[in-house]
Design an enzyme around this catalytic site. Structure first.
Site, short mmCIF file in Angstrom:
data_model
loop_
_atom_site.label_atom_id
_atom_site.label_comp_id
_atom_site.label_asym_id
_atom_site.label_seq_id
_atom_site.Cartn_x
_atom_site.Cartn_y
_atom_site.Cartn_z
N GLU A 125 91.35 8.14 30.51
CA GLU A 125 90.03 8.09 29.87
C GLU A 125 90.18 7.90 28.36
O GLU A 125 91.21 8.27 27.79
CB GLU A 125 89.25 9.38 30.15
CG GLU A 125 88.94 9.58 31.62
CD GLU A 125 87.96 10.72 31.86
OE1 GLU A 125 87.51 11.34 30.88
OE2 GLU A 125 87.66 10.98 33.03
N GLY A 127 90.38 8.69 24.76
CA GLY A 127 90.62 9.97 24.09
C GLY A 127 91.44 10.95 24.90
O GLY A 127 91.88 11.97 24.38
N SER A 130 97.41 10.64 28.42
CA SER A 130 98.18 11.23 29.52
C SER A 130 97.70 12.62 29.92
O SER A 130 98.20 13.19 30.90
CB SER A 130 99.67 11.31 29.12
OG SER A 130 100.21 10.02 28.94
N ILE A 155 92.57 0.27 32.95
CA ILE A 155 92.64 0.20 34.41
C ILE A 155 93.07 -1.22 34.82
O ILE A 155 92.30 -2.17 34.69
CB ILE A 155 91.30 0.58 35.06
CG1 ILE A 155 90.78 1.90 34.46
CG2 ILE A 155 91.45 0.65 36.56
CD1 ILE A 155 91.76 3.06 34.54
N THR A 156 94.28 -1.33 35.32
CA THR A 156 94.85 -2.62 35.69
C THR A 156 94.19 -3.14 36.96
O THR A 156 93.90 -2.38 37.89
CB THR A 156 96.37 -2.49 35.91
OG1 THR A 156 96.97 -2.05 34.69
CG2 THR A 156 96.99 -3.81 36.31
N ARG A 268 125.86 -21.54 23.94
CA ARG A 268 125.77 -21.67 22.48
C ARG A 268 127.14 -21.47 21.86
O ARG A 268 127.86 -20.51 22.19
CB ARG A 268 124.79 -20.63 21.93
CG ARG A 268 124.68 -20.60 20.42
CD ARG A 268 123.76 -21.69 19.91
NE ARG A 268 123.33 -21.41 18.55
CZ ARG A 268 123.94 -21.84 17.45
NH1 ARG A 268 125.05 -22.57 17.55
NH2 ARG A 268 123.48 -21.54 16.27
N ILE A 337 120.83 -11.90 20.32
CA ILE A 337 121.81 -12.87 20.79
C ILE A 337 121.29 -14.30 20.65
O ILE A 337 122.03 -15.22 20.32
CB ILE A 337 122.21 -12.55 22.25
CG1 ILE A 337 123.06 -11.27 22.28
CG2 ILE A 337 122.96 -13.72 22.90
CD1 ILE A 337 123.29 -10.71 23.68
N GLU A 363 101.95 4.75 32.82
CA GLU A 363 102.14 5.72 33.92
C GLU A 363 102.62 7.07 33.39
O GLU A 363 103.47 7.73 33.98
CB GLU A 363 103.14 5.16 34.94
CG GLU A 363 102.87 5.58 36.38
CD GLU A 363 101.81 4.72 37.06
OE1 GLU A 363 101.69 4.78 38.28
OE2 GLU A 363 101.09 3.98 36.37
N THR A 365 103.35 8.57 29.28
CA THR A 365 104.31 8.20 28.25
C THR A 365 105.66 8.88 28.48
O THR A 365 105.76 9.91 29.16
CB THR A 365 103.79 8.62 26.86
OG1 THR A 365 103.73 10.06 26.81
CG2 THR A 365 102.42 8.03 26.58
#
Length: 385
Positions: A125, A127, A130, A155-156, A268, A337, A363, A365
């Protein structure tokens, strides 16, 4: 992958080949256009990826958590967003299998297995972050309905999911707070608004949204299981597989970054030799491979613990912390690299560097994960007076 059965190893191999054939050639264009991968999602449905977390009798192709983790890694190796498209869906499937009524299982699981119904979970939510016990979304019972008011964020898959596992307070006065928290299995309707898609550094193509609920009415039969106040404990178990999934996404990002860096370091040349022969670059590659291998073993360890039926929050937390931090380091080293090309959007390594932070903060922290780990560590190893 020696822990997997021959059948499960074949599934992982199938997904790996699909990623190389169908995903890798198009991912850069989809990513930078922030385009929803409709065609790839449809192919994932056909392969059976949305049903991997669902077992018999609702699906005959369910797999172990160890196999599920390996498939997730392969998806994320192609494009982390694809793994995100099935992450919350799988958590909801596990929740329904473990705690749902017979009617809920029969109604949702067969169609979730095919991807006809896609699901997501709504926890965070504004504010609250977790701190799930600080939630303000309330579902008040009125007769044979709940009336829901509140909001959720990050929300995915919120726009494209037909089912939402909503964590909310069904008893706002309960003390401690977690005793008044429940999960409702809700479908969209009047009073439920997906208000906006949130802009993101990475994790493109798949939407992350804000949700708002204003006198949103659902029947009491949407309660997961049969008893109010069990939602917090239910979701904590669900988040074990969720954190294993996020850790597996990190493995995929790390594996892709290592693959690209290893190939580039052989192609390279500088000062008359491939750059991997320069000790500083060689050391990067050696450390990247070592750390990724260690992270993969930790994720598989957590998956086996989950499959055993034992509490796995400590192991899942360890896997999530270590794998995500490892992916972040590998992604940065891959940029080093590649030199200046690593900063170019024409090369995939800049995408890995943008995607990797999600696994550190998503999911729960990593700071929260360390709290989970130490609490369980002390619980399992009490000091003797």
């Amino acid at each position: 992958m020696h822990e997997l059965s021959a059948e499960e190893s074949a599934i992982v191999r199938l997904v790996r080949e699909w990623v190389d054939r169908e995903v890798k050639p198009v991912v850069n264009e989809l990513e930078h256009a922030n385009t929803y991968p409709e065609e790839l999602i449809d192919q994932m449905k056909q392969i059976g990826i949305f049903g991997l977390a669902i077992g018999e009798p609702w699906n005959d192709a369910g797999v172990s958590a160890a196999c599920y983790a390996a498939v997730t890694e392969e998806l994320a190796r192609g494009w982390m967003s694809l793994a995100g498209a099935m992450g919350g869906h799988s958590v909801v499937a596990k929740l329904i299998q473990a705690y749902g009524s017979d009617e809920q299982k029969d109604r949702y699981l067969p169609r979730m297995a095919t991807g006809e119904i896609r699901a997501t979970m709504a926890l965070t939510e504004p504010g609250g972050g977790s701190d799930l016990q600080a939630m303000r979304t309330v579902a008040r019972r009125q007769g044979d309905e709940y009336v829901i008011n509140g909001s959720k964020t990050w929300i995915t898959n919120a726009r494209r999911s037909q089912l939402v596992a909503l964590l909310c307070r069904t008893d706002p006065d309960a003390q401690p707070v977690h005793r008044g928290v429940s999960i409702l299995l809700v479908e969209k309707g009047p009073g439920f608004e997906v208000s906006r898609d949130l802009p993101k550094l990475g994790y493109k193509g798949v939407e992350s949204c804000e949700l708002s609920f204003s006198d949103f009415r659902v029947p009491t039969s949407t309660l997961l299981g049969e008893t109010e106040g069990k939602g917090f404990a239910q979701m904590m178990r669900g988040l074990e597989i969720g954190r294993i999934q996020v850790a597996s996404r990190a493995l995929g990002v790390g594996a892709a970054a290592l693959e690209d860096a290893l190939r580039y370091a052989q192609e390279r040349e500088s000062f008359g030799q491939p750059i991997w022969k320069h000790q500083s670059i060689g050391n990067y590659l050696a450390d990247m491979a070592t750390q990724l291998t260690a992270a993969r073993q930790l994720v598989q360890f957590a998956a086996r613990r989950y499959d055993s039926g034992e509490r796995a929050d400590m192991e899942a937390g360890m896997a999530k912390v270590f794998a995500s931090e490892t992916a972040m380091k590998i992604a940065l080293d891959a940029v080093r690299i590649h030199g200046g090309y690593g900063y170019s959007t024409e090369f995939d390594v800049e995408r890995y560097f943008r995607d990797a932070p999600l696994m550190i903060v998503g999911e729960g922290t990593n700071e929260i994960q360390r709290n989970v780990i130490v609490k369980e560590l002390v619980k399992r190893n009490p000091a003797r007076s």
